[in-house]
Write a protein that holds these residues in place. Structure first.
Motif, PDB file in Angstrom:
ATOM      1  N   GLN A 110       0.842  -1.201   0.000  1.00  0.00           N
ATOM      2  CA  GLN A 110       0.000   0.000   0.000  1.00  0.00           C
ATOM      3  C   GLN A 110       0.878   1.253   0.000  1.00  0.00           C
ATOM      4  O   GLN A 110       0.567   2.242  -0.674  1.00  0.00           O
ATOM      5  CB  GLN A 110      -0.959   0.014   1.193  1.00  0.00           C
ATOM      6  CG  GLN A 110      -1.895   1.220   1.140  1.00  0.00           C
ATOM      7  CD  GLN A 110      -2.996   1.184   2.193  1.00  0.00           C
ATOM      8  OE1 GLN A 110      -3.428   0.117   2.637  1.00  0.00           O
ATOM      9  NE2 GLN A 110      -3.457   2.372   2.600  1.00  0.00           N
TER      10      GLN A 110
ATOM     11  N   LYS C   2      -9.066  -2.469   7.634  1.00  0.00           N
ATOM     12  CA  LYS C   2      -8.702  -1.743   6.433  1.00  0.00           C
ATOM     13  C   LYS C   2      -8.039  -0.427   6.825  1.00  0.00           C
ATOM     14  O   LYS C   2      -8.493   0.262   7.730  1.00  0.00           O
ATOM     15  CB  LYS C   2      -9.981  -1.482   5.629  1.00  0.00           C
ATOM     16  CG  LYS C   2      -9.762  -0.752   4.319  1.00  0.00           C
ATOM     17  CD  LYS C   2     -11.098  -0.645   3.608  1.00  0.00           C
ATOM     18  CE  LYS C   2     -11.091   0.154   2.330  1.00  0.00           C
ATOM     19  NZ  LYS C   2     -10.187   1.218   2.134  1.00  0.00           N
ATOM     20  N   GLU C   3      -6.965  -0.106   6.181  1.00  0.00           N
ATOM     21  CA  GLU C   3      -6.345   1.196   6.384  1.00  0.00           C
ATOM     22  C   GLU C   3      -6.590   2.017   5.126  1.00  0.00           C
ATOM     23  O   GLU C   3      -6.209   1.608   4.034  1.00  0.00           O
ATOM     24  CB  GLU C   3      -4.841   1.035   6.634  1.00  0.00           C
ATOM     25  CG  GLU C   3      -4.060   2.336   6.778  1.00  0.00           C
ATOM     26  CD  GLU C   3      -4.483   3.196   7.973  1.00  0.00           C
ATOM     27  OE1 GLU C   3      -5.131   2.658   8.888  1.00  0.00           O
ATOM     28  OE2 GLU C   3      -4.193   4.397   7.972  1.00  0.00           O
ATOM     29  N   ASP C  47      -1.607  12.104  11.887  1.00  0.00           N
ATOM     30  CA  ASP C  47      -2.214  11.257  10.836  1.00  0.00           C
ATOM     31  C   ASP C  47      -1.138  10.421  10.142  1.00  0.00           C
ATOM     32  O   ASP C  47      -1.330   9.232   9.875  1.00  0.00           O
ATOM     33  CB  ASP C  47      -2.888  12.119   9.751  1.00  0.00           C
ATOM     34  CG  ASP C  47      -4.111  12.888  10.252  1.00  0.00           C
ATOM     35  OD1 ASP C  47      -4.728  12.422  11.227  1.00  0.00           O
ATOM     36  OD2 ASP C  47      -4.425  13.936   9.651  1.00  0.00           O
ATOM     37  N   ARG C  50       0.292   7.607  12.491  1.00  0.00           N
ATOM     38  CA  ARG C  50      -0.662   6.501  12.697  1.00  0.00           C
ATOM     39  C   ARG C  50      -0.855   5.705  11.417  1.00  0.00           C
ATOM     40  O   ARG C  50      -0.885   4.474  11.425  1.00  0.00           O
ATOM     41  CB  ARG C  50      -2.010   7.051  13.186  1.00  0.00           C
ATOM     42  CG  ARG C  50      -1.875   7.602  14.585  1.00  0.00           C
ATOM     43  CD  ARG C  50      -3.144   7.480  15.388  1.00  0.00           C
ATOM     44  NE  ARG C  50      -2.901   8.030  16.714  1.00  0.00           N
ATOM     45  CZ  ARG C  50      -3.644   8.961  17.286  1.00  0.00           C
ATOM     46  NH1 ARG C  50      -4.713   9.427  16.678  1.00  0.00           N
ATOM     47  NH2 ARG C  50      -3.345   9.400  18.498  1.00  0.00           N
ATOM     48  N   HIS C  51      -0.955   6.402  10.315  1.00  0.00           N
ATOM     49  CA  HIS C  51      -1.175   5.714   9.038  1.00  0.00           C
ATOM     50  C   HIS C  51      -0.036   4.730   8.755  1.00  0.00           C
ATOM     51  O   HIS C  51      -0.278   3.547   8.466  1.00  0.00           O
ATOM     52  CB  HIS C  51      -1.278   6.748   7.914  1.00  0.00           C
ATOM     53  CG  HIS C  51      -1.351   6.151   6.542  1.00  0.00           C
ATOM     54  ND1 HIS C  51      -2.450   5.448   6.103  1.00  0.00           N
ATOM     55  CD2 HIS C  51      -0.466   6.139   5.515  1.00  0.00           C
ATOM     56  CE1 HIS C  51      -2.239   5.036   4.865  1.00  0.00           C
ATOM     57  NE2 HIS C  51      -1.045   5.443   4.481  1.00  0.00           N
ATOM     58  N   HIS C  54       0.060   1.826  11.154  1.00  0.00           N
ATOM     59  CA  HIS C  54      -0.959   0.828  10.797  1.00  0.00           C
ATOM     60  C   HIS C  54      -0.479  -0.023   9.621  1.00  0.00           C
ATOM     61  O   HIS C  54      -0.630  -1.243   9.631  1.00  0.00           O
ATOM     62  CB  HIS C  54      -2.280   1.514  10.419  1.00  0.00           C
ATOM     63  CG  HIS C  54      -2.972   2.162  11.573  1.00  0.00           C
ATOM     64  ND1 HIS C  54      -3.985   3.078  11.430  1.00  0.00           N
ATOM     65  CD2 HIS C  54      -2.779   2.038  12.916  1.00  0.00           C
ATOM     66  CE1 HIS C  54      -4.391   3.479  12.622  1.00  0.00           C
ATOM     67  NE2 HIS C  54      -3.673   2.864  13.544  1.00  0.00           N
ATOM     68  N   LEU C  55       0.079   0.631   8.631  1.00  0.00           N
ATOM     69  CA  LEU C  55       0.554  -0.137   7.481  1.00  0.00           C
ATOM     70  C   LEU C  55       1.642  -1.126   7.907  1.00  0.00           C
ATOM     71  O   LEU C  55       1.672  -2.271   7.457  1.00  0.00           O
ATOM     72  CB  LEU C  55       1.093   0.792   6.387  1.00  0.00           C
ATOM     73  CG  LEU C  55       0.061   1.624   5.622  1.00  0.00           C
ATOM     74  CD1 LEU C  55       0.736   2.394   4.491  1.00  0.00           C
ATOM     75  CD2 LEU C  55      -1.052   0.744   5.047  1.00  0.00           C
ATOM     76  N   LYS C  58       0.825  -4.587   8.904  1.00  0.00           N
ATOM     77  CA  LYS C  58       0.349  -5.533   7.890  1.00  0.00           C
ATOM     78  C   LYS C  58       1.480  -6.317   7.227  1.00  0.00           C
ATOM     79  O   LYS C  58       1.239  -7.059   6.285  1.00  0.00           O
ATOM     80  CB  LYS C  58      -0.446  -4.782   6.814  1.00  0.00           C
ATOM     81  CG  LYS C  58      -1.748  -4.177   7.332  1.00  0.00           C
ATOM     82  CD  LYS C  58      -2.311  -3.210   6.296  1.00  0.00           C
ATOM     83  CE  LYS C  58      -3.560  -2.518   6.781  1.00  0.00           C
ATOM     84  NZ  LYS C  58      -4.792  -3.231   6.434  1.00  0.00           N
TER      85      LYS C  58
END
Lengths: 456, 128, 483
Positions: A110, C2-3, C47, C50-51, C54-55, C58
């Motif tokens: 992503q 989901k991110e 933002d 954190r984004h 979060h990624l 994964k």
């Protein structure tokens, strides 16, 4: 220190399971005469000792971030926001491999998708790949890309004399075994406009730089129109400084077919030249012939959005000798750094950084232009880098700035005479947001004080 | 495996059919089965010259890419532009909507050297 | 979980990191050259953090799980390497600074050049190539130029075993050379009879990966060198698998003329999710002049006793520069740190244990998974991921099921010469417990393949996404966020 977890007992159990007596038995197929050479490496050090040694070696270098610096020429001193290093220091990112197993690599995938999106936005292009090694290898890949677009039936590639000399060198290195011709930079006093006349029906691609290596903004719209007027099919590839695109209309808006460049200014340290980041973008029309990794959005079996490596049939593990390139990696972590950088600064921040570069460089140029013996060459607009005709050799002036001037150390500009003989005694000065007004004024003061007896 | 009895074949699994003065070309049902889901077909441009036995394009699945060879020499007079947006037509209808190019042949005798449907069937059997 | 894309978090007018205020007078902007809009996201610093956190959650990584990707050498990346490479005295150097101001950095590069010469048995080394494939291209161009320089212009062919990495043929064709593929014999070695048939005066060289991608040491390496040299060709060594041989043998001693190393595999620098790597190339004496440059040398004129002065110099007949500046310096510092902490004995022990671990895992799995080449392996081995009593289960299913058990799959579908390949490389830094768990899981999956194959077909079950539609991704490429 060796990073080995086994106890002697475990080692014995393992050897027994294998059915050999000792580890040496596992190497019987290595020719005996060559086995176990004495390498003569330095005595191993503990973590404490190696860090002491490395700190000493690090201190032996002059740090351009803590020294007033006006050196650019392809690598630039910019502020790197703290969030960048925080993100790329996460083991989840830097100790992962290329995302071959997408279900457990969605973070990397992503992030690359976001990187591709931002590179497209910045350059005004439709498609970007996951990156190349650096700006110079991206230039070489642009040549090969265009060669493949024309199925190797067009053989002429025109490179602007104002394209970064290292990019021109790497293009020639990469293509030395290919049946193609690299022309355009025979006369280094020429401009891009001068060489476009060479475009003909056998020309696959013209490669320009904007701002060019000399810092100038050549008229990109006019240059592309001239290429089109000579031959409609010839591709135009443009190398750009990504920070300048915070302010300037991107090459995509002028109709470029390929836009690439050195991504180091986007949040990467100077690092003595690497690792850097080659960004690369093109149009949908030419996306099937690009090199490198590409990430695409798709859905999983439950319909959830996810990301995968795609268009892989271009690549070496499938096409082998017919691949579009041999590249099988990207600068993953560097692309991530650039993504975090562009996110953290965002729309407004990147615009502001670009504006700071522009105004500070122009302020510096105005000051230097007023000094006795110095002339700023201003026949074209510039972004954050400009040419100064100096009253002495650039080597001596830089030595004076570094070692002599009132005990200040200043890292001066790039000596253009090294690569453009007609620009002997001309310095390429880069000014970024990192150069305070005080630094700029100190530079001007120092240049003014370059001793009369050393002047030409 | 379906075989078009009106067509002639190459060992490399292309088919060719005479339609008026032109030769229409595609890949066989067997070839599309072997490739699996086709995701992209790279074709030449109208006006390009092709030579018998030489690659004129390629067909790609997710994990493989195969060259497509010209059954006869000549000039390309049409390409199937629908394949650009719908490469799956090659899977669905290899002898019909999945056609690839039309060639105006330069040497009529080349046709005779192509495999008959029966001979091609044998080639496929031998491969298996 | 989901991110969203970072673009989807954007709020018009929100600012993130703020640049400083302008402290000089404004100049006129060239209005006609300015862009109208810069459509980047507008997010806050929180933002952003954190984004990307979060990624990061994964991803599987070496720091979180066993990651035995064959051919990739996913060993532990020591943390001290990271601290070392981030010292401001390294990250802060501009590559064009006066050499006098970068002697510490040049010392590190020179020392690493010397270390790699010693480890490989070579006479010269360039640190410039950015990755393994880049090193290959460099090596092939060096071989090509060597022949041309001797006036031997008819050589145009590279011999490559069928077990080689796909980069070998791709690098060769980029260099304008034809590729002739060599088959492997029943023991996984290069087929010598076939080699003799094609070894002629058209051959530029042979690219040998040893141990090869089956994890097997080619038992005829000396004969191969003799045949290739006999026809006037050069022997290229693909150093991707050097983790099996550090301190065990020097490729230069066995007739390898040119070889690339992968600092990101063998010398513990991290893979970075795909890069940056580093692919130094070592060469024998007769090829030193052809190295790309500049490379670091000692300038005797400026050196004082006990204080050498380092300078960058272009080799006499260089193929040219292969990238900007001098190489991936940040990666070079990490590899330097690793080599100097291990020393001669440590490197050998690392290689020995990489091989011990691979053979141990092989011993635990060989009775269940078909083993196409039954020999003592080196640092990796290749099994068939296709079990006789579970015909519908493929290597891919086994790989995906491993994810359900919290470990990273091996490399699958490579090398191409093994049907449904599963290529396992544990590396020396995995413990017996970690390997036992991995083997237990693989054995359990072999059972599941018989009793509940659907479980494997549906795997993975608990990941952020499940199996993805690659056909859709390739048919209708969606490669960027659409505003």
């Amino acid at each position: 220190m060796v990073y080995l977890p086994h106890t002697d007992e475990e080692r014995q159990q393992m050897l027994q399971a294998i059915g050999v007596k000792q580890i040496a038995d596992l190497f019987q197929d290595v020719p005996e005469k060559a086995r176990y050479p004495e390498l003569g490496l330095a005595h191993p050090l503990s973590e404490m000792e190696i860090m002491q040694e490395l700190q000493f070696l690090a201190d032996a270098n002059l740090n351009a971030y803590t020294t007033p610096t006006f050196l650019g020429a392809g690598a630039y001193r910019h502020w790197v926001p703290s969030v960048v290093d925080d993100v790329i220091s996460r083991g989840e990112f830097y100790t992962a491999y290329t995302p071959y197993q997408p279900e457990v690599s969605q973070g990397t995938l992503q992030a690359i998708f976001e990187y591709q999106s931002m590179i497209c936005d910045l350059t005004g292009m439709e498609v970007a790949n996951a990156s190349h090694y650096d700006g110079a290898t991206a230039a070489a890949e642009a040549v090969i890309h265009a060669y493949n677009v024309f199925r190797k039936k067009r053989h002429k590639f025109i490179i602007s004399p104002t394209l970064n000399p290292q990019y021109r060198e790497v293009i020639r290195t990469y293509t030395q075994g290919m049946n193609l011709e690299i022309v355009g930079d025979e006369d280094l006093t020429a401009s891009a406009a001068d060489v476009i006349d060479q475009v003909d029906g056998d020309t696959a691609c013209v490669i320009l730089q904007y701002p060019n290596f000399l810092g100038q903004l050549e008229d990109l719209g006019d240059l592309i129109a001239r290429v089109r007027a000579k031959d409609k099919k010839t591709l135009v590839a443009v190398a750009v400084n990504p920070i300048s695109l915070g302010l300037l209309k991107p090459p995509g808006d002028y109709g470029a077919d390929i836009v690439f460049g050195e991504g180091q200014p986007l949040g990467l340290g100077l690092n003595f030249g690497g690792p850097y980041l080659g960004f690369y973008a093109t149009t949908k029309k030419y996306m099937r012939q690009i090199a490198g990794r590409v990430v695409g959005q798709t859905n999983d079996v439950d319909g959830e959005i996810g990301y995968v490596l795609t268009l892989t049939t271009r690549e070496q593990h499938i096409r082998r000798e017919k691949a579009t390139s041999n590249i099988c990696s990207n600068q993953g972590l560097m692309a991530l750094a650039a993504t975090v950088y562009m996110s953290a600064l965002g729309k407004q921040g990147l615009h502001k950084v670009a504006a700071l570069n522009y105004h500070k460089a122009h302020y510096a140029a105005d000051l230097i232009d007023q000094l006795d013996g110095y002339t700023v060459l201003r026949e074209r607009p510039f972004f954050n880098e400009f040419i100064v005709r100096c009253p002495g050799t650039v080597a001596e002036i830089n030595h004076f700035l570094l070692n002599t001037f009132e005990e200040h150390e200043i890292i001066g500009g790039y000596d253009l005479g090294q690569t453009y003989p007609h620009l002997e005694n001309h310095m390429l000065i880069a000014v970024t947001e990192m150069n305070s007004r005080h630094e700029i004024e100190t530079l001007a003061e120092a240049l003014a004080e370059f001793p009369e007896e050393d002047r030409l | 495996m379906a075989i078009d009895m009106q067509a002639r074949y190459l060992k490399s699994h292309e088919w060719a059919r005479q339609e008026e003065d032109e030769i229409i070309v595609g890949i066989s049902d067997h070839a599309q089965e072997q490739l699996g889901d086709i995701v992209y077909v790279e074709l030449p441009e109208v006006g390009d010259e092709v030579a018998q036995g030489e690659a004129f394009g390629s067909v790609e699945s997710v994990k493989a890419a195969s060259d497509i060879y010209a059954p006869v020499s000549g000039v390309v007079t049409a390409v199937n532009e629908e394949l650009e947006d719908a490469p799956e037509l090659v899977n669905q209808d290899p002898y019909g909507k999945g056609w690839m190019i039309k060639i105006e042949p330069s040497d009529p005798e080349e046709w005779d050297a192509l495999l008959t449907p029966e001979a091609y069937e044998k080639v496929v059997e031998e491969e298996a | 979980m989901k991110e969203p894309l970072i673009y989807e978090l954007s709020v018009t007018g929100r600012e993130g990191v703020k640049p400083p205020a302008l402290d000089v007078p404004e100049s006129d902007l060239p209005q006609e050259l300015l862009r109208d809009d810069l459509p980047l996201p507008e997010v806050s610093e929180v933002d952003v953090i954190r984004h990307f956190h979060h990624l990061s959650h994964k991803n599987f990584s070496v720091d979180s799980v066993m990651y035995p990707l064959g051919s990739c050498t996913m060993k532990y990346n020591p943390k001290v390497n990271e601290v070392a490479a981030r010292l401001p005295g390294f990250t802060g150097i501009h590559p064009m600074q006066d050499e006098e101001t970068v002697q510490g950095a040049l010392y590190i590069m020179h020392t690493l050049q010397e270390d790699i010469k010693a480890i490989g048995g070579f006479a010269g080394v360039t640190l410039q190539p950015a990755a393994g494939a880049h090193g290959e291209l460099t090596g092939v161009l060096i071989m090509r130029k060597y022949h041309l320089d001797r006036g031997d212009t008819k050589r145009d062919t590279i011999l490559i075993p069928d077990s080689a990495h796909g980069t070998n043929p791709a690098s060769s064709s980029m260099s304008g050379l034809h590729v002739v593929q060599l088959p492997s014999d029943a023991r996984g070695n290069v087929d010598l009879d076939e080699l003799r048939k094609v070894a002629n005066d058209r051959v530029v060289g042979l690219m040998l990966t040893n141990p090869n991608t089956l994890g097997l040491f080619d038992e005829h390496v000396e004969e191969i060198a003799e045949i290739v040299h006999g026809c006037g060709g050069l022997l290229y060594g693909d150093g991707a698998n050097m983790n099996a041989l550090m301190g065990i043998m020097r490729p230069g001693d066995l007739g390898i003329d040119v070889m690339h190393f992968n600092l990101h595999k063998t010398f513990s620098t991290p893979h970075g999710g795909g890069g940056p790597g580093s692919g130094p190339v070592g060469v024998a004496e007769h090829l030193v002049d052809f190295l790309p440059g500049p490379i670091v040398t000692i300038d005797p004129a400026l050196s004082e006793e006990e204080l050498p002065y380092y300078t960058l110099k272009m080799p006499a007949k260089s193929i040219g520069r292969v990238k900007s500046f001098w190489g991936h310096f940040g990666v070079i510092v990490r590899a330097y740190t690793y080599i100097h902490m291990l020393g001669t004995a440590g490197l050998r022990r690392a290689a020995e244990h990489a091989v011990l671990n691979a053979n141990y895992m092989l011993s635990r799995l060989r009775d269940v998974y078909p083993l196409p080449y039954d020999r003592i392996c080196k640092h990796e081995f290749v099994l068939e991921g296709h079990l006789p009593d579970a015909p519908d289960v493929h290597a891919l299913d086994i790989a995906k099921r491993l994810i359900d058990y919290g470990v990273h799959p091996p490399t699958n579908y490579f090398p191409l010469i093994v049907h449904e390949a599963l290529m396992i490389e544990p590396t020396e830094t995995e413990s017996k417990q970690a390997m036992d768990y991995y083997c237990d899981v693989l054995l359990k999956i072999a059972e599941e393949a018989k009793t509940d194959p659907q479980l494997l077909h549906d795997a993975p079950h608990e990941t952020p996404v499940r199996r993805l539609d690659e056909v859709k991704a390739a048919r209708k490429p969606h490669l960027r966020y659409e505003h």
